[in-house]
Design a protein around this motif. Structure first.
Motif, mmCIF file in Angstrom:
data_model
loop_
_atom_site.group_PDB
_atom_site.id
_atom_site.type_symbol
_atom_site.label_atom_id
_atom_site.label_comp_id
_atom_site.label_asym_id
_atom_site.label_seq_id
_atom_site.Cartn_x
_atom_site.Cartn_y
_atom_site.Cartn_z
ATOM 1 N N PRO A 1 -25.118 -3.085 24.003
ATOM 2 C CA PRO A 1 -24.747 -4.457 23.615
ATOM 3 C C PRO A 1 -25.241 -5.523 24.588
ATOM 4 O O PRO A 1 -25.463 -6.673 24.181
ATOM 5 N N VAL A 2 -25.426 -5.178 25.842
ATOM 6 C CA VAL A 2 -25.950 -6.150 26.806
ATOM 7 C C VAL A 2 -27.403 -6.485 26.469
ATOM 8 O O VAL A 2 -27.839 -7.625 26.610
ATOM 9 N N ASP B 1 -23.093 -11.372 33.700
ATOM 10 C CA ASP B 1 -21.927 -12.231 33.910
ATOM 11 C C ASP B 1 -21.675 -13.143 32.707
ATOM 12 O O ASP B 1 -20.529 -13.363 32.299
ATOM 13 N N SER B 2 -22.750 -13.662 32.146
ATOM 14 C CA SER B 2 -22.620 -14.515 30.966
ATOM 15 C C SER B 2 -22.062 -13.724 29.785
ATOM 16 O O SER B 2 -21.182 -14.207 29.051
ATOM 17 N N TYR B 3 -22.559 -12.520 29.621
ATOM 18 C CA TYR B 3 -22.061 -11.632 28.560
ATOM 19 C C TYR B 3 -20.569 -11.356 28.755
ATOM 20 O O TYR B 3 -19.772 -11.453 27.808
ATOM 21 N N LEU B 4 -20.164 -11.039 29.987
ATOM 22 C CA LEU B 4 -18.765 -10.711 30.261
ATOM 23 C C LEU B 4 -17.839 -11.885 29.986
ATOM 24 O O LEU B 4 -16.708 -11.702 29.503
ATOM 25 N N GLU B 5 -18.282 -13.092 30.272
ATOM 26 C CA GLU B 5 -17.457 -14.267 29.987
ATOM 27 C C GLU B 5 -17.185 -14.385 28.495
ATOM 28 O O GLU B 5 -16.089 -14.765 28.076
ATOM 29 N N ASN B 6 -18.184 -14.071 27.697
ATOM 30 C CA ASN B 6 -17.994 -14.089 26.241
ATOM 31 C C ASN B 6 -17.024 -13.008 25.793
ATOM 32 O O ASN B 6 -16.176 -13.231 24.919
ATOM 33 N N VAL B 7 -17.133 -11.821 26.380
ATOM 34 C CA VAL B 7 -16.227 -10.732 26.031
ATOM 35 C C VAL B 7 -14.792 -11.105 26.383
ATOM 36 O O VAL B 7 -13.868 -10.944 25.575
ATOM 37 N N LEU B 8 -14.587 -11.611 27.576
ATOM 38 C CA LEU B 8 -13.240 -11.987 28.017
ATOM 39 C C LEU B 8 -12.644 -13.099 27.160
ATOM 40 O O LEU B 8 -11.423 -13.212 27.026
ATOM 41 N N GLY B 9 -13.498 -13.898 26.547
ATOM 42 C CA GLY B 9 -13.032 -14.971 25.677
ATOM 43 C C GLY B 9 -12.405 -14.490 24.384
ATOM 44 O O GLY B 9 -11.788 -15.273 23.656
ATOM 45 N N THR C 1 -16.279 6.002 25.638
ATOM 46 C CA THR C 1 -17.478 5.375 25.085
ATOM 47 C C THR C 1 -18.657 6.319 25.242
ATOM 48 O O THR C 1 -18.679 7.156 26.149
ATOM 49 N N ASP C 2 -19.630 6.196 24.366
ATOM 50 C CA ASP C 2 -20.810 7.058 24.458
ATOM 51 C C ASP C 2 -21.737 6.548 25.561
ATOM 52 O O ASP C 2 -21.479 5.501 26.170
ATOM 53 N N PRO C 3 -22.810 7.279 25.888
ATOM 54 C CA PRO C 3 -23.636 6.934 27.057
ATOM 55 C C PRO C 3 -24.177 5.512 27.091
ATOM 56 O O PRO C 3 -24.310 4.941 28.175
ATOM 57 N N ASP C 4 -24.509 4.923 25.939
ATOM 58 C CA ASP C 4 -25.025 3.550 25.971
ATOM 59 C C ASP C 4 -23.957 2.537 25.601
ATOM 60 O O ASP C 4 -24.250 1.358 25.400
ATOM 61 N N ALA C 5 -22.706 2.991 25.543
ATOM 62 C CA ALA C 5 -21.537 2.113 25.370
ATOM 63 C C ALA C 5 -21.631 1.190 24.165
ATOM 64 O O ALA C 5 -21.253 0.012 24.238
ATOM 65 N N ASP C 6 -22.122 1.720 23.055
ATOM 66 C CA ASP C 6 -22.040 0.930 21.825
ATOM 67 C C ASP C 6 -21.012 1.515 20.853
ATOM 68 O O ASP C 6 -20.574 0.841 19.923
ATOM 69 N N ARG C 7 -20.576 2.745 21.081
ATOM 70 C CA ARG C 7 -19.551 3.369 20.245
ATOM 71 C C ARG C 7 -18.317 3.677 21.089
ATOM 72 O O ARG C 7 -18.442 4.058 22.258
ATOM 73 N N ASP D 1 -20.489 -2.877 19.768
ATOM 74 C CA ASP D 1 -20.236 -3.185 21.175
ATOM 75 C C ASP D 1 -18.933 -2.539 21.634
ATOM 76 O O ASP D 1 -17.841 -3.038 21.357
ATOM 77 N N ALA D 2 -19.051 -1.418 22.355
ATOM 78 C CA ALA D 2 -17.858 -0.692 22.809
ATOM 79 C C ALA D 2 -17.186 -1.379 23.987
ATOM 80 O O ALA D 2 -16.021 -1.098 24.276
ATOM 81 N N VAL D 3 -17.882 -2.267 24.693
ATOM 82 C CA VAL D 3 -17.266 -2.961 25.822
ATOM 83 C C VAL D 3 -16.206 -3.936 25.308
ATOM 84 O O VAL D 3 -15.045 -3.924 25.744
ATOM 85 N N GLN D 4 -16.585 -4.795 24.361
ATOM 86 C CA GLN D 4 -15.602 -5.745 23.817
ATOM 87 C C GLN D 4 -14.521 -5.029 23.034
ATOM 88 O O GLN D 4 -13.350 -5.437 23.045
ATOM 89 N N ILE D 5 -14.867 -3.920 22.386
ATOM 90 C CA ILE D 5 -13.871 -3.209 21.586
ATOM 91 C C ILE D 5 -12.878 -2.469 22.477
ATOM 92 O O ILE D 5 -11.681 -2.395 22.163
ATOM 93 N N ALA D 6 -13.319 -1.933 23.611
ATOM 94 C CA ALA D 6 -12.384 -1.298 24.543
ATOM 95 C C ALA D 6 -11.326 -2.299 24.987
ATOM 96 O O ALA D 6 -10.132 -1.970 25.087
ATOM 97 N N LEU D 7 -11.749 -3.530 25.230
ATOM 98 C CA LEU D 7 -10.815 -4.574 25.637
ATOM 99 C C LEU D 7 -9.836 -4.901 24.509
ATOM 100 O O LEU D 7 -8.626 -5.047 24.736
ATOM 101 N N LEU D 8 -10.340 -5.008 23.292
ATOM 102 C CA LEU D 8 -9.476 -5.334 22.158
ATOM 103 C C LEU D 8 -8.514 -4.188 21.824
ATOM 104 O O LEU D 8 -7.376 -4.434 21.408
#
Length: 576
Positions: free
Chosen positions: A125-126, A208-216, A302-308, A418-425
């Motif tokens: 996702p990055v 960092d820009s990506y993470l700010e969007n995720v945290l939003g 999450t899988d190796p490329d963190a999209d699932r 995007d498994a990063v934003q979904i892990a947070l949700l």
């Protein structure tokens, strides 16, 4: 001399051949079957790119097939984009990933295209985000997702940040087909590309820009504060999620997360995990052990490329239930629609995008809250394409997108799962449910009581090699030439042939158009509302059979689904 032997000899006689690959060729010198498998065809540019075993051969992933794909993409970009050209490149921690990334960058640079290359491993996702963030013309992600360690891949993205759809993939394939000699493709060295201004290393600023969007995406801050120490477990399965998932969880206030320590270190061999796939319970072995030790009710992987992302939820008896992709999608939709301040006015014009093989439970949850449901072909690239269209036209608002294979997206700043934003949700959802004394599993049971029980299953028919691909083609052709009218004792009431683009009904109604791009997929709807979908996998040597059944109670739905699985497999394997 066969074409495979001729290609083998061409490689063997190439003086500058990589020594490691030359050694492989010598080992198979007298193995006609292996030579045919490796050199009888070229690695196909399938679902958004290449994927295959890392080895010598035109039908394998290696530096020469990567250079060929990169030259084809470079030519396509030059013909279809405006100067100055640029392509973003990211890579995961698989074998050869960094080498393949630099090889791609060298080819782009030698063709006058600036390569924007991440300076360390990143989740998929990055890469999607970086294409949009840097306004690149295209993107390349070196990954084989959740495949075994022997595989790698070359996933291609277009300027909208999503994987290339069929029309673009076909045009890129034509460029690849025009390349006769993959061995003769040269690329700039990293040093020369840097000196020429055609290679730029990107990294923390983009992330960092990506993470700010995720945290939003977080809105339930009170629930998170109330349950900051809620015990949960996370593992990246030795992959790229190891840095970013813990960071977003920590910055959001989750203090009770425990990590599977030995799986937090990226590893090309994935430790003792045979298949780093969060769809499979075996991938959770160490995570479950830690959960039982620390009293966690939730395990995420999450899988190796963190999209699932996959998850397991603790039951009342102490066991853990795997939450399937279909179930997690429905839970996330339910969670997002329950957020404070979300009323009819704010949801008006919003759409849920799901694939044609995704369960109808999530759709039922969404429709009850007034969300329109739009279906697309299998593959997140079609979801990304629609998000881009809606963003450009303003005709609809993207609410959520998902597919049954554990891929989800809530924030449209990324155009791929995007498994990063979904892990947070998912963590946020666990906190809000804890306020009500619920877990993911108990809330899922409530949804079933409200919407009916949906039981879904997949049968993966593995058909390896050239003969396997031939058999898959024969099966699909037979199902079209002699269309089935029943599955077991269940009458088929409609057949959607997405390759023809038509839906045909058995009650005499006129055929209808699917309204979707042409694709080698067949979907049968049965008289009781159950459905079956059959398609060749775009990334693996498999025929995939999807089955979905629903009923008022769990037992009846499970029995119906089991029956359909047996009868559908029997029907399919009798063909071809």
């Amino acid at each position: 001399m066969s074409a495979a032997i001729a290609n083998y000899e061409r490689w063997r006689k190439f003086k500058a051949l990589d020594p490691e690959l030359r050694s492989e060729l010598e080992k198979i010198r007298n193995d006609g079957g292996e030579i045919e498998e490796r050199f009888g065809s070229s690695l196909e540019f399938g679902t958004a790119g290449l994927r295959g075993t890392i080895a010598a051969g035109t039908n394998r992933m290696n530096i020469y097939t990567v250079r060929k794909a990169s030259l084809g993409l470079a030519r396509f970009v030059i013909k279809n984009a405006k100067r100055p050209w640029s392509i973003a490149i990211a890579y995961d921690n698989r074998r050869k990933s960094r080498i393949f990334a630099e090889a791609a960058a060298g080819v782009f640079a030698s063709n006058g295209i600036k390569a924007l290359v991440f300076d360390e491993i990143q989740p998929t996702p990055v890469l999607s985000y970086s294409v949009l963030h840097h306004r690149a013309d295209a993107g390349v992600m070196i990954t084989a997702s959740h495949n075994p360690k022997e595989y790698n891949g070359y996933k291609v993205y277009w300027k909208h940040g999503g994987q290339v759809v069929d029309e673009l993939a076909l045009a890129i394939t034509k460029e690849l087909d025009a390349i006769e000699d993959e061995l003769g493709i040269e690329g700039m060295s990293v040093r020369d590309a840097e000196a020429s201004g055609l290679l730029e290393w990107i990294g923390h600023k983009t992330v960092d820009s990506y993470l700010e969007n995720v945290l939003g995406l977080i809105t339930e801050r009170a629930a998170i504060r109330n349950h900051a120490k809620l015990p949960m477990v996370y593992t990246p399965l030795y992959g790229t999620g190891a840095r970013l998932v813990p960071e977003v969880l920590c910055r959001s206030g989750f203090e009770g997360v425990r990590y599977v320590e030995d799986q937090m270190i990226p590893d090309t061999e994935f430790g003792n995990v045979k298949r780093p796939n969060p769809e499979e319970p075996e991938a959770f072995t160490e995570g479950l052990a830690l959960a039982k030790k620390c009293g966690a009710n939730l395990v995420m992987a999450t899988d190796p490329d963190a999209d699932r992302l996959g998850a397991m939820s603790k039951e009342n008896d102490g066991s853990f239930r795997l939450i399937t992709g279909n179930q997690m999608g429905a839970l996330l939709i339910d969670h997002l629609l329950a957020k404070p301040g979300l009323n009819e006015a704010r949801t008006r014009g919003s759409v849920l995008i799901k694939t044609i093989v995704t369960s109808d439970l999530g759709a039922s949850v969404a429709r009850k809250k007034g969300i329109e449901v739009v279906e697309v072909l299998t593959g997140f690239k079609y979801i990304g394409e629609l998000i881009d269209r809606y963003a450009a036209t303003g005709e609809k608002k993207f609410f959520f997108g998902y597919e049954e294979s554990y891929g989800y997206l809530a924030g449209g700043f990324v155009r791929d799962k995007d498994a990063v934003q979904i892990a947070l949700l998912v963590a946020e959802m666990a906190a809000t449910l804890a306020d009500r004394g619920l877990t993911l599993g108990s809330r899922l049971d409530e949804l079933y009581e409200e919407h009916g029980y949906f039981v879904d299953g997949i049968i993966n028919v593995s058909l390896e090699g050239i003969e396997g691909q031939k058999r898959i083609r024969e099966i699909m052709s037979s199902l079209r030439a002699e269309a089935p009218y029943v599955v077991g004792v269940n009458r088929i009431i409609s057949t959607a042939d997405y390759q023809e683009g038509m839906i045909r009904f058995t009650d005499g109604r006129d055929p209808e158009r699917t309204g979707l791009p042409l694709s080698n997929v067949l979907k049968y709807v049965l008289e009781d509302g159950s459905w079956i979908c059959i398609r060749p996998s775009g990334t693996e040597p498999k025929l995939k059979i999807y089955v979905s059944a629903s009923a008022k109670d769990r037992t009846a739905a499970e029995e119906k689904a089991d029956y359909l699985k047996r009868e559908t497999q029997r029907m399919v394997m009798a063909r071809g």
